[in-house]
Design a protein around this motif. Structure first.
Motif, mmCIF file in Angstrom:
data_model
loop_
_atom_site.group_PDB
_atom_site.id
_atom_site.type_symbol
_atom_site.label_atom_id
_atom_site.label_comp_id
_atom_site.label_asym_id
_atom_site.label_seq_id
_atom_site.Cartn_x
_atom_site.Cartn_y
_atom_site.Cartn_z
ATOM 1 N N UNK A 73 4.778 -10.487 -4.614
ATOM 2 C CA UNK A 73 4.186 -9.187 -4.319
ATOM 3 C C UNK A 73 5.166 -8.397 -3.457
ATOM 4 N N UNK A 74 5.502 -7.199 -3.904
ATOM 5 C CA UNK A 74 6.488 -6.369 -3.217
ATOM 6 C C UNK A 74 5.946 -4.947 -3.050
ATOM 7 N N UNK A 75 6.772 -4.061 -2.514
ATOM 8 C CA UNK A 75 6.431 -2.652 -2.399
ATOM 9 C C UNK A 75 7.545 -1.813 -2.974
ATOM 10 N N UNK A 76 7.913 -0.729 -2.264
ATOM 11 C CA UNK A 76 7.565 -0.297 -0.945
ATOM 12 C C UNK A 76 7.259 -1.424 0.037
ATOM 13 N N UNK A 77 6.349 -1.136 0.939
ATOM 14 C CA UNK A 77 5.885 -2.134 1.898
ATOM 15 C C UNK A 77 4.460 -2.541 1.538
ATOM 16 N N UNK A 78 4.272 -3.744 0.988
ATOM 17 C CA UNK A 78 2.957 -4.145 0.460
ATOM 18 C C UNK A 78 1.863 -4.223 1.513
ATOM 19 N N UNK A 79 2.208 -4.441 2.793
ATOM 20 C CA UNK A 79 1.171 -4.552 3.816
ATOM 21 C C UNK A 79 0.488 -3.226 4.101
ATOM 22 N N UNK A 80 0.996 -2.135 3.526
ATOM 23 C CA UNK A 80 0.324 -0.853 3.657
ATOM 24 C C UNK A 80 -0.923 -0.781 2.779
ATOM 25 N N UNK A 81 -1.051 -1.726 1.841
ATOM 26 C CA UNK A 81 -2.281 -1.843 1.056
ATOM 27 C C UNK A 81 -3.327 -2.581 1.892
ATOM 28 N N UNK A 82 -4.465 -1.944 2.138
ATOM 29 C CA UNK A 82 -5.521 -2.576 2.931
ATOM 30 C C UNK A 82 -6.129 -3.776 2.221
ATOM 31 N N UNK A 83 -5.996 -3.818 0.893
ATOM 32 C CA UNK A 83 -6.564 -4.917 0.115
ATOM 33 C C UNK A 83 -5.515 -5.972 -0.240
ATOM 34 N N UNK A 84 -4.451 -6.074 0.569
ATOM 35 C CA UNK A 84 -3.376 -7.015 0.240
ATOM 36 C C UNK A 84 -3.884 -8.454 0.157
ATOM 37 N N UNK A 85 -4.756 -8.858 1.073
ATOM 38 C CA UNK A 85 -5.290 -10.225 1.013
ATOM 39 C C UNK A 85 -6.032 -10.458 -0.299
ATOM 40 N N UNK A 86 -6.754 -9.447 -0.774
ATOM 41 C CA UNK A 86 -7.458 -9.566 -2.050
ATOM 42 C C UNK A 86 -6.475 -9.682 -3.211
ATOM 43 N N UNK A 87 -5.376 -8.941 -3.136
ATOM 44 C CA UNK A 87 -4.350 -9.018 -4.179
ATOM 45 C C UNK A 87 -3.746 -10.417 -4.219
ATOM 46 N N UNK A 88 -3.447 -10.957 -3.055
ATOM 47 C CA UNK A 88 -2.900 -12.316 -2.980
ATOM 48 C C UNK A 88 -3.881 -13.301 -3.614
ATOM 49 N N UNK A 89 -5.173 -13.177 -3.271
ATOM 50 C CA UNK A 89 -6.188 -14.090 -3.800
ATOM 51 C C UNK A 89 -6.311 -13.973 -5.318
ATOM 52 N N UNK A 90 -6.262 -12.752 -5.838
ATOM 53 C CA UNK A 90 -6.338 -12.550 -7.287
ATOM 54 C C UNK A 90 -5.180 -13.258 -7.986
ATOM 55 N N UNK A 91 -3.984 -13.090 -7.458
ATOM 56 C CA UNK A 91 -2.814 -13.739 -8.063
ATOM 57 C C UNK A 91 -2.940 -15.261 -7.969
ATOM 58 N N UNK A 92 -3.312 -15.750 -6.797
ATOM 59 C CA UNK A 92 -3.388 -17.191 -6.562
ATOM 60 C C UNK A 92 -4.437 -17.856 -7.441
ATOM 61 N N UNK A 93 -5.532 -17.166 -7.714
ATOM 62 C CA UNK A 93 -6.627 -17.737 -8.484
ATOM 63 C C UNK A 93 -6.492 -17.530 -9.978
ATOM 64 N N UNK A 94 -5.371 -16.969 -10.423
ATOM 65 C CA UNK A 94 -5.122 -16.794 -11.849
ATOM 66 C C UNK A 94 -4.617 -18.103 -12.450
ATOM 67 N N UNK A 95 -5.301 -18.657 -13.447
ATOM 68 C CA UNK A 95 -4.847 -19.904 -14.065
ATOM 69 C C UNK A 95 -3.407 -19.790 -14.565
ATOM 70 N N UNK A 96 -2.585 -20.762 -14.215
ATOM 71 C CA UNK A 96 -1.184 -20.762 -14.619
ATOM 72 C C UNK A 96 -0.237 -20.321 -13.524
ATOM 73 N N UNK A 97 -0.726 -19.558 -12.548
ATOM 74 C CA UNK A 97 0.129 -19.112 -11.443
ATOM 75 C C UNK A 97 0.189 -20.228 -10.398
ATOM 76 N N UNK A 98 1.382 -20.738 -10.184
ATOM 77 C CA UNK A 98 1.578 -21.862 -9.268
ATOM 78 C C UNK A 98 2.015 -21.432 -7.875
ATOM 79 N N UNK A 99 2.599 -20.247 -7.775
ATOM 80 C CA UNK A 99 3.156 -19.821 -6.494
ATOM 81 C C UNK A 99 2.990 -18.320 -6.322
#
Length: 332
Positions: A73-99
């Motif tokens: 996950x990149x930007x710009x600066x990604x921490x400017x997204x208030x929903x960054x934790x949700x984005x991380x969780x969506x990616x992490x919980x996607x079947x097949x994504x290991x990292x």
């Protein structure tokens, strides 16, 4: 088990297991090699129209179906997204994504790193372009070095093992700190990555004044007893080195080196939902319009079609940086 017939592959036999996902093109730093005048909204763009959480979910799902194992996950600066934790969780919980990895300037690291790790963050890259607070402020426009270092300590205390520190080498600014960086790395379990300054549409004179050859740094490391580490399938573009006297490792990202593009394994999605086959390509290829459907098969097919068009190399050696005005556009 991922079917080999589904693995993304271009016309040169390169396979793509690594996706760099930009979630905003906005950045709050003024790094002299990237955004010396600060963020300027591109003409005709809408900084509020970055990919939604649902669009991100569908795009990451489609890439995972095509063999992607790592999302950065990149930007710009990604921490400017208030929903960054949700984005991380969506990616992490996607079947097949290991990292799931994050590249950040560290601006909100002390306050947010615990929530990001709780959401599923596996890897962290933090830009630290100088270990001298005064030089750090000169380069970035912010006097936040100590705060960022504190954030990295918190990340370690939370158990995050895979931490990388990024530094763009600049002849007139931090090049003289090379030895200080090495000394700092002796007792730290980090990978310190020196990034060769790249020419973009907005920095021609700055590039000419400040470019340092990564090959020269590589020769210096080898002379000092550093040895090359074999890269993994989903690793980024860095050549990595280790030394028995150092706990940390060194990485070199050298886009001007011979055959740099030969091992390319990564694709990029812009915050506007366009696929970029190369950081220095001529255009972004639209995918966002295909996120409306519930079935991602059409999205997957369009990705396959686009990837087949990927060229053998960038044209940086010819001074052609494509449409890349600055690195914040796609997060490097």
């Amino acid at each position: 088990m991922q079917s080999t017939s589904n693995i993304l592959q271009d016309g040169y036999g390169r396979e793509f297991h690594y996706l760099r996902l930009s979630v905003t093109d906005v950045c709050n730093f003024k790094c002299n090699y990237c955004l010396p005048d600060g963020y300027q909204k591109a003409e005709g763009s809408d900084c509020h129209s970055a990919l939604s959480l649902d669009e991100i979910r569908k795009i990451v799902h489609a890439f995972a179906k095509l063999g992607t194992k790592k999302v950065r996950i990149t930007g710009g600066e990604p921490s400017l997204r208030k929903d960054l934790a949700d984005i991380i969780a969506v990616c992490k919980n996607t079947p097949g994504i290991e990292s799931v990895a994050l590249t950040t300037n560290g601006y909100k690291l002390p306050q947010k790193i615990e929530s990001w790790i709780a959401a599923g963050l596996d890897r962290l890259n933090v830009s630290i372009d100088s270990l001298d607070p005064r030089m750090f402020k000169t380069i970035t426009g912010h006097d936040r070095l100590n705060e960022i270092l504190q954030g990295i300590e918190i990340a370690q205390q939370c158990g995050l093992k895979k931490i990388k520190i990024n530094a763009v080498l600049l002849r007139q600014f931090n090049h003289q700190e090379f030895s200080s960086y090495l000394q700092w790395l002796k007792d730290k379990d980090f990978t310190l990555r020196f990034i060769e300054l790249m020419q973009t549409g907005d920095n021609k004179q700055f590039f000419q004044d400040n470019h340092v050859s990564g090959e020269c740094i590589k020769e210096q490391l080898l002379t000092q007893g550093w040895t090359r580490i074999i890269r993994s399938q989903s690793a980024g573009p860095a050549q990595e080195f280790q030394h028995s006297d150092y706990q940390g490792r060194i990485g070199l990202i050298m886009p001007y080196s011979k055959d740099f593009c030969k091992s390319c394994n990564r694709l990029r999605i812009s915050s506007q939902g366009k696929l970029h086959l190369c950081l220095f390509g001529e255009l972004g290829l639209p995918l966002r319009h295909l996120c409306d459907a519930n079935d991602t098969e059409q999205l997957q097919q369009q990705i396959r079609t686009y990837v087949a068009q990927k060229e053998v190399s960038h044209y940086l050696h010819q001074g052609n940086s494509g449409l890349t005005r600055h690195l914040a556009m796609l997060g490097g």
